[in-house]
Design a protein around this motif. Structure first.
Motif, PDB file in Angstrom:
ATOM      1  N   UNK A 372       0.839  -1.211   0.000  1.00 30.85           N
ATOM      2  CA  UNK A 372       0.000   0.000   0.000  1.00 30.85           C
ATOM      3  C   UNK A 372       0.866   1.250   0.000  1.00 30.85           C
ATOM      4  N   UNK A 373       1.937   1.238   0.793  1.00 32.66           N
ATOM      5  CA  UNK A 373       2.856   2.373   0.815  1.00 32.66           C
ATOM      6  C   UNK A 373       3.498   2.585  -0.542  1.00 32.66           C
ATOM      7  N   UNK A 374       3.848   1.482  -1.183  1.00 28.57           N
ATOM      8  CA  UNK A 374       4.462   1.565  -2.510  1.00 28.57           C
ATOM      9  C   UNK A 374       3.493   2.167  -3.517  1.00 28.57           C
ATOM     10  N   UNK A 375       2.239   1.701  -3.478  1.00 28.95           N
ATOM     11  CA  UNK A 375       1.226   2.221  -4.399  1.00 28.95           C
ATOM     12  C   UNK A 375       0.981   3.704  -4.165  1.00 28.95           C
ATOM     13  N   UNK A 376       0.922   4.089  -2.896  1.00 30.04           N
ATOM     14  CA  UNK A 376       0.722   5.496  -2.538  1.00 30.04           C
ATOM     15  C   UNK A 376       1.875   6.355  -3.041  1.00 30.04           C
ATOM     16  N   UNK A 377       3.081   5.855  -2.888  1.00 31.20           N
ATOM     17  CA  UNK A 377       4.260   6.593  -3.346  1.00 31.20           C
ATOM     18  C   UNK A 377       4.248   6.760  -4.868  1.00 31.20           C
ATOM     19  N   UNK A 378       3.968   5.672  -5.585  1.00 29.69           N
ATOM     20  CA  UNK A 378       3.969   5.717  -7.040  1.00 29.69           C
ATOM     21  C   UNK A 378       2.862   6.622  -7.566  1.00 29.69           C
ATOM     22  N   UNK A 379       1.726   6.649  -6.873  1.00 26.73           N
ATOM     23  CA  UNK A 379       0.619   7.517  -7.282  1.00 26.73           C
ATOM     24  C   UNK A 379       1.002   8.985  -7.163  1.00 26.73           C
ATOM     25  N   UNK A 380       1.656   9.325  -6.046  1.00 30.18           N
ATOM     26  CA  UNK A 380       2.107  10.705  -5.864  1.00 30.18           C
ATOM     27  C   UNK A 380       3.176  11.076  -6.878  1.00 30.18           C
ATOM     28  N   UNK A 381       4.055  10.117  -7.175  1.00 31.61           N
ATOM     29  CA  UNK A 381       5.119  10.372  -8.146  1.00 31.61           C
ATOM     30  C   UNK A 381       4.538  10.622  -9.533  1.00 31.61           C
ATOM     31  N   UNK A 382       3.522   9.860  -9.902  1.00 28.33           N
ATOM     32  CA  UNK A 382       2.884  10.023 -11.210  1.00 28.33           C
ATOM     33  C   UNK A 382       2.187  11.383 -11.338  1.00 28.33           C
ATOM     34  N   UNK A 383       1.570  11.832 -10.225  1.00 29.00           N
ATOM     35  CA  UNK A 383       0.884  13.133 -10.261  1.00 29.00           C
ATOM     36  C   UNK A 383       1.889  14.255 -10.449  1.00 29.00           C
ATOM     37  N   UNK A 384       3.066  14.126  -9.840  1.00 26.67           N
ATOM     38  CA  UNK A 384       4.100  15.150  -9.983  1.00 26.67           C
ATOM     39  C   UNK A 384       4.618  15.247 -11.414  1.00 26.67           C
TER      40      UNK A 384
END
Length: 386
Positions: A372-384
């Motif tokens: 879940x932490x990984x998915x959250x991190x990747x989601x934020x990275x994609x938005x940036x």
């Protein structure tokens, strides 16, 4: 066991020499009142590589364990992970291990190792990657020094590769044969490999990684030298990313994305990890794990181990004296220099169905949290990046 067990005892000097090769127990006497008391000084193993003829031979091990002299001496309670010994061997509890069962896996093994009447014999089948096999054998030879005369006769097969070799699915169904026992560095819930501490506990010469006990001391010094709050927020990992998909993901990490949340979590993980390796992964426990594993395995054998024709004895002298450079240095550094004065630790009770299920469920929850932490991190990275 679902994890690889990764990564000794320091000697007084870089090369211990002496004659004879193995010294006898030294005994002194002291008069107290009208009684004469015997004091048994510790037996000291020596290694003499200066005589090339002697270095190619295995001398008789005359070591007497202090346990035989002083009686019972508790080794305390083993860490919880020792419960996996019964789990790894449970597949052969009902049937035992036959000669045919063992020989059927010979093509999967890098070497066969026997312990017969306190001596070690090794038959090599194929070359392992680098010197994994030599340092694994070295580790078993040191165990024999630590607990002389305490291990039963046995015979085993060992695979030194990275991937598991005994897949559970291959031995299921009405027409399935019984799985052969193969010792290995790794295991998972889909395999039946018998997990054994890997070679790096005694050093990884090809990458200049020292024996485990020396590394533990270095880690402790490093922890004292720099407090957590003063450390640079970078995580380092060294390894081959082609071994597994999960390792390949490590190559995607961007150190610049380190944030306060991950920093706090890493601090907690680091604290618990440091506590574990210093308290539960001492070299004594590594040897005790192997001792209990081999002792329980030997009970399952339905045949008498016999040395095959042409297979010669292996000993510390042969391995260390025929090596050079870092290979020899690490062997000498990790060499056991005297028998243990305490018994192996006492194993905790094995898992029952309820406790095993609870352990697996906890493990799955933690894994899910990480994902879940990984998915959250990747989601934020994609938005940036959008």
């Amino acid at each position: 066991m679902y994890l690889c067990i990764s990564q000794c005892l320091y000697v007084i000097q870089s090369v211990i020499s002496g004659s004879p090769l193995l010294e006898a127990i030294l005994t002194t006497t002291t008069k107290t009142s009208n009684k004469t008391l015997k004091h048994h000084q510790p037996f000291v193993y020596t290694l003499n590589c200066s005589d090339q003829v002697l270095a190619r031979k295995c001398r008789i091990n005359n070591a007497i364990s202090p346990l035989d002299q002083s009686g019972d001496s508790s080794g305390g309670m083993c860490p919880g992970y020792f419960r996996w010994i019964e789990q790894d061997l449970r597949w052969w509890k009902k049937t035992g291990i036959s000669r045919e069962m063992l020989d059927s896996a010979e093509h999967l093994a890098h070497f066969r190792l026997l312990i017969v009447k306190g001596k070690v014999y090794v038959e090599h089948f194929k070359k392992s990657f680098q010197t994994r096999d030599l340092f694994t054998i070295w580790g078993i030879l040191q165990l024999m020094r630590l607990y002389p005369g305490k291990l039963p006769d046995l015979e085993l097969l060992f695979n030194c590769n990275d991937g598991v070799v005994i897949n559970k699915n291959d031995y299921q169904g009405p027409d399935a044969t019984w799985p052969p026992p193969v010792f290995h560095y790794c295991g998972d819930k889909e395999s039946l490999d018998i997990v054994f501490p890997d070679w790096t506990f005694w050093g990884w010469a090809e990458t200049n990684i020292r024996p485990w006990e020396g590394i533990l001391k270095d880690i402790k010094k490093g922890n004292k030298r720099t407090k957590w709050k003063d450390r640079v927020p970078y995580a380092y990992w060294k390894g081959n990313p082609k071994v597994s998909y999960s390792r390949a993901d490590l190559m995607k990490c961007n150190a610049s994305e380190w944030n306060s949340r991950l920093y706090v979590q890493a601090k907690a993980i680091g604290k618990e990890g440091s506590k574990f390796i210093h308290e539960s992964l001492k070299m004594k426990y590594v040897y005790d794990y192997i001792f209990h594993l081999l002792s329980e395995y030997a009970k399952l054998l339905k045949f008498e181990p016999k040395v095959p024709p042409g297979v010669k004895e292996m000993c510390s002298e042969k391995l260390a004296c025929s090596s050079d450079g870092l290979w020899k240095k690490f062997m000498v550094e990790s060499m056991v220099i005297s028998p243990s004065e305490t018994l192996p630790c006492t194993r905790p009770p094995p898992f029952d169905d309820l406790s095993l299920r609870a352990f697996i469920q906890k493990k799955d929850r933690i894994k899910q949290q990480v994902e879940n932490l990984e998915s959250e991190y990747l989601e934020k990275l994609n938005k940036k990046q959008q």
